[in-house]
Motif scaffolding. Structure first.
Motif, PDB file in Angstrom:
ATOM      1  N   GLY B 165       0.827  -1.195   0.000  1.00  0.00           N
ATOM      2  CA  GLY B 165       0.000   0.000   0.000  1.00  0.00           C
ATOM      3  C   GLY B 165       0.857   1.239   0.000  1.00  0.00           C
ATOM      4  O   GLY B 165       1.903   1.278   0.651  1.00  0.00           O
ATOM      5  N   THR B 166       0.409   2.228  -0.736  1.00  0.00           N
ATOM      6  CA  THR B 166       1.175   3.473  -0.753  1.00  0.00           C
ATOM      7  C   THR B 166       0.212   4.645  -0.888  1.00  0.00           C
ATOM      8  O   THR B 166      -1.002   4.460  -1.040  1.00  0.00           O
ATOM      9  N   ARG B 167       0.765   5.863  -0.784  1.00  0.00           N
ATOM     10  CA  ARG B 167      -0.092   7.052  -0.694  1.00  0.00           C
ATOM     11  C   ARG B 167      -0.905   7.267  -1.974  1.00  0.00           C
ATOM     12  O   ARG B 167      -2.102   7.416  -1.944  1.00  0.00           O
ATOM     13  N   ARG B 195      -4.989   7.273  -2.134  1.00  0.00           N
ATOM     14  CA  ARG B 195      -5.714   8.217  -2.999  1.00  0.00           C
ATOM     15  C   ARG B 195      -5.404   7.876  -4.448  1.00  0.00           C
ATOM     16  O   ARG B 195      -4.235   7.789  -4.815  1.00  0.00           O
ATOM     17  N   ALA B 196      -6.439   7.713  -5.269  1.00  0.00           N
ATOM     18  CA  ALA B 196      -6.202   7.419  -6.682  1.00  0.00           C
ATOM     19  C   ALA B 196      -5.973   8.726  -7.431  1.00  0.00           C
ATOM     20  O   ALA B 196      -6.612   9.732  -7.167  1.00  0.00           O
ATOM     21  N   THR B 197      -4.988   8.682  -8.341  1.00  0.00           N
ATOM     22  CA  THR B 197      -4.788   9.818  -9.243  1.00  0.00           C
ATOM     23  C   THR B 197      -4.555   9.244 -10.631  1.00  0.00           C
ATOM     24  O   THR B 197      -4.194   8.082 -10.767  1.00  0.00           O
ATOM     25  N   TRP B 200      -5.158   5.373 -12.514  1.00  0.00           N
ATOM     26  CA  TRP B 200      -5.186   4.249 -11.558  1.00  0.00           C
ATOM     27  C   TRP B 200      -6.531   3.542 -11.562  1.00  0.00           C
ATOM     28  O   TRP B 200      -7.574   4.149 -11.378  1.00  0.00           O
ATOM     29  N   LYS B 201      -6.498   2.235 -11.787  1.00  0.00           N
ATOM     30  CA  LYS B 201      -7.743   1.467 -11.808  1.00  0.00           C
ATOM     31  C   LYS B 201      -7.789   0.434 -10.694  1.00  0.00           C
ATOM     32  O   LYS B 201      -8.740  -0.347 -10.587  1.00  0.00           O
ATOM     33  N   GLY B 202      -6.718   0.417  -9.904  1.00  0.00           N
ATOM     34  CA  GLY B 202      -6.611  -0.591  -8.844  1.00  0.00           C
ATOM     35  C   GLY B 202      -7.389  -0.206  -7.600  1.00  0.00           C
ATOM     36  O   GLY B 202      -8.208   0.726  -7.597  1.00  0.00           O
ATOM     37  N   ASN B 203      -7.096  -0.944  -6.536  1.00  0.00           N
ATOM     38  CA  ASN B 203      -7.789  -0.741  -5.264  1.00  0.00           C
ATOM     39  C   ASN B 203      -7.437   0.623  -4.662  1.00  0.00           C
ATOM     40  O   ASN B 203      -6.313   1.103  -4.788  1.00  0.00           O
ATOM     41  N   VAL B 204      -8.429   1.236  -4.045  1.00  0.00           N
ATOM     42  CA  VAL B 204      -8.199   2.492  -3.336  1.00  0.00           C
ATOM     43  C   VAL B 204      -8.588   2.284  -1.880  1.00  0.00           C
ATOM     44  O   VAL B 204      -9.671   1.764  -1.591  1.00  0.00           O
TER      45      VAL B 204
END
Lengths: 344, 292
Positions: B165-167, B195-197, B200-204
């Motif tokens: 996991g990352t920011r 936070r998605a930016t 990104w289509k992965g888990n948030v």
């Protein structure tokens, strides 16, 4: 080893000859206090000192010590160890040297400390005058001082010089020593035993009970915050402590901007940023943020954490911290006796 | 240092001093920077090789003291596995004087290292077991040494799961590795961003949201490395899953200034993080009131 005797009359010539032959460090007066310094004249040696401002650890572990010198692409260690005699160390400071010996030697042996240590002949001397804050008579009493090469005790007629190692015996050639009489050795033993009862301060509890109690009250935050309420976080209690050995390592450039040194300097766990790390973006995490936590760490360190390893508390009762503390809150007898009496 | 280039009667050496050799614990070894890559805006990955080309033996989870003369030393976890010999990786986040200076390095430059230090992960305890690694942020760097090790010796371990996991997507480390792990059948890899930016289509969500993606089998050994705040949430989750505390390995951060158990900065109660750790079981750490 053996016990020798030197008369009061022959003592000064002994010191003079020793100074001529060797580099000698001993207690000398500094205004109304005492420090371990290079002794160049026998009359400067003050074996009647009560306690020195800094403990003799500074001889083996200087306040600032270069570890590595660098110049451009080249670098090298810089271990310098000049043979010397450290004369006039009280037994409680010898016990502290035993502790730093063990701590610097264990795991990764520290060559900077050990080189200086091995190059030094340590001559202990009896306590002739007792410091106002001393409590060495009641702490770690069952821990015997070890790391000395000879022990000098002043008795009525002169000095008994007990050699403990060949290094200590090697000093005999500088004075008019003879084998001590049994009565003289007995007199020296008496002097050293009697002084133990003369401390103005004392800790009234055995070391094991203190260690147990410190762990018990560890989580009593209110107690520690109260004890540390007036703490300035200056670290004076650490700096003057003969068993404190924490350090910081910093690089510095020389004026030429090509060469420089990596040096360590004494550090203090009571200071605010001692256990702080950077997290990035200006954020920090301080693992001992409050004064109470830092104050507690010092007492845990002196009274509990190292006991098993060292065979007793990491405090020798010199009382230097009691005297150095600006806020007058550092005295181990006061704090420990209070903690032992705190509501259970 | 005297003018004739000797220090205390000793020649200045480019490498280990001959009188001191490995005996001087503060004397570092020179390492060449083979590769320097800005993995994220604040994290640089360096691939290093010792200039004396002597073997560099270490165990996953150990760390080194990395330095630039004139700036200082910092502790950095080894971010590659000893199974991939001759070179080794570290990741340095630019936070202070030394780390910012290291960020100025390029391939072909040199720096200095001491070590390896610390206990590393208990490989004997992990072998033959299911392993779950939970890495948060920069915590992926030291755990990557273990990830690579397990991938290289895959037969020695049972089921292998990795949470990362990352920011946000800009702070993902080791992009090539992530590509590989996403595709690999050797590891069950799950990732998330707080936070998605961008695309990104992965888990948030925080790293603990990944627990819903898979089922933890009993007897799984769990390795956790990340910022202090992450430990709290992950440990709570692991407690709800009834993972025994001696099966949880925490790779912790402290100010490991000397690396050799002397300087005192990294103490957690009576333990030195640098020599007793940096990997502790939760069972060990929960006995230390200063740990959390």
């Amino acid at each position: 080893m053996n016990a020798y005797f030197i008369s009061a009359h022959d003592f000064k010539p002994f010191i003079t000859r020793l100074i001529e032959a060797r580099r000698v460090i001993g207690p000398v007066a500094k205004r109304n206090r005492f420090t371990f310094e290079r002794v160049t004249r026998a009359e400067d040696l003050r074996l009647d000192y009560d306690v020195t401002i800094l403990p003799p650890k500074k001889i083996f572990f200087p306040p600032v010590q270069d570890l590595v010198h660098f110049e451009g692409e080249r670098y090298a260690g810089c271990i310098e160890a000049e043979p010397q005699v450290l004369l006039g160390v009280h037994f409680y400071d010898v016990k502290a040297i035993d502790m730093t010996d063990q701590l610097f030697r264990e795991k990764f042996a520290d060559p900077n400390y050990l080189a200086a240590r091995e190059a030094t002949t340590v001559v202990a001397s009896n306590v002739q005058r007792v410091s106002d804050a001393a409590f060495w008579g009641s702490i770690g009493a069952d821990v015997a001082p070890k790391g000395h090469d000879a022990f000098l005790t002043m008795i009525e007629t002169g000095y008994v010089f007990e050699t403990r190692t060949p290094k200590g015996a090697a000093l005999l050639e500088f004075g008019r020593f003879r084998i001590a009489e049994k009565s003289e050795v007995a007199a020296a033993d008496r002097v050293n035993a009697e002084i133990l009862e003369k401390c103005p301060e004392r800790i009234d509890h055995p070391a094991e009970a203190v260690a147990k109690r410190l762990w018990e009250v560890f989580g009593d935050e209110a107690l520690w915050e109260k004890l540390a309420e007036d703490c300035f976080s200056c670290g004076s209690c650490n700096v003057i402590c003969p068993t404190c050995y924490c350090f910081d390592v910093q690089d510095r450039w020389n004026l030429d901007q090509k060469s420089g040194a990596r040096a360590r300097s004494w550090d203090a766990c009571l200071t605010q940023d001692f256990a702080q790390v950077s997290l990035g973006a200006g954020a920090t995490e301080n693992f001992r943020e409050s004064r109470g936590e830092r104050f507690r760490h010092r007492f845990m360190r002196k009274g509990a954490y190292l006991n098993k390893k060292l065979g007793g508390p990491a405090c020798v009762g010199c009382g230097r911290c009691s005297q150095a503390c600006t806020a007058d809150i550092a005295s181990p007898p006061k704090v420990i006796n209070k903690i032992m009496g705190a509501a259970r | 240092m005297s003018k004739n280039g000797t220090v205390a009667g000793m020649d200045i050496h480019g490498t280990l001093g001959k009188l001191e050799g490995a005996g001087n614990i503060f004397l570092p070894r020179k390492a060449a920077v083979l590769l320097a890559n800005d993995d994220t805006p604040i994290e640089k990955r360096l691939t290093l090789r010792l200039e004396d080309d002597a073997p560099f033996e270490f165990s996953p989870g150990q760390f080194i003291e990395v330095s630039l003369f004139g700036y200082g030393e910092i502790p950095v976890g080894l971010a590659s596995s000893p199974t991939r010999q001759r070179s080794f990786d570290i990741v340095v986040r630019a936070v202070g004087r030394v780390s910012k200076a290291i960020h100025g390095l390029h391939g072909g430059d040199t720096l200095h290292v001491r070590g390896p230090y610390g206990n590393g992960f208990d490989l004997d305890a992990l072998r033959g077991k299911n392993v779950l690694i939970i890495a948060g942020g920069l915590g992926l760097a030291p755990t990557r040494s273990l990830i690579q090790y397990i991938l290289d010796k895959r037969d020695e371990f049972k089921r292998f799961t990795l949470f990362y996991g990352t920011r946000d997507p800009n702070t993902l480390l080791f992009p090539e590795d992530l590509e590989e792990w996403r595709e690999s059948d050797k590891v069950e890899y799950f990732e998330t961003v707080d936070r998605a930016t961008g695309p990104w289509k992965g888990n948030v969500g925080v790293v603990t949201t990944l627990f819903q993606k898979t089922k933890l089998e009993p007897g799984t050994k769990v390795v956790v490395c990340g910022p202090p705040i992450m430990f709290k949430f992950v440990l709570r989750e692991l407690d709800s899953l009834a993972v025994p505390h001696q099966d949880i390995y925490l790779d912790v951060e402290r100010r490991m200034k000397c690396g050799v158990g002397k300087c005192g900065h990294c103490q957690i109660n009576d333990k030195y993080t640098c020599t007793d750790g940096p990997v502790f079981t939760f069972a060990e750490l929960e006995k230390l009131p200063e740990a959390f």
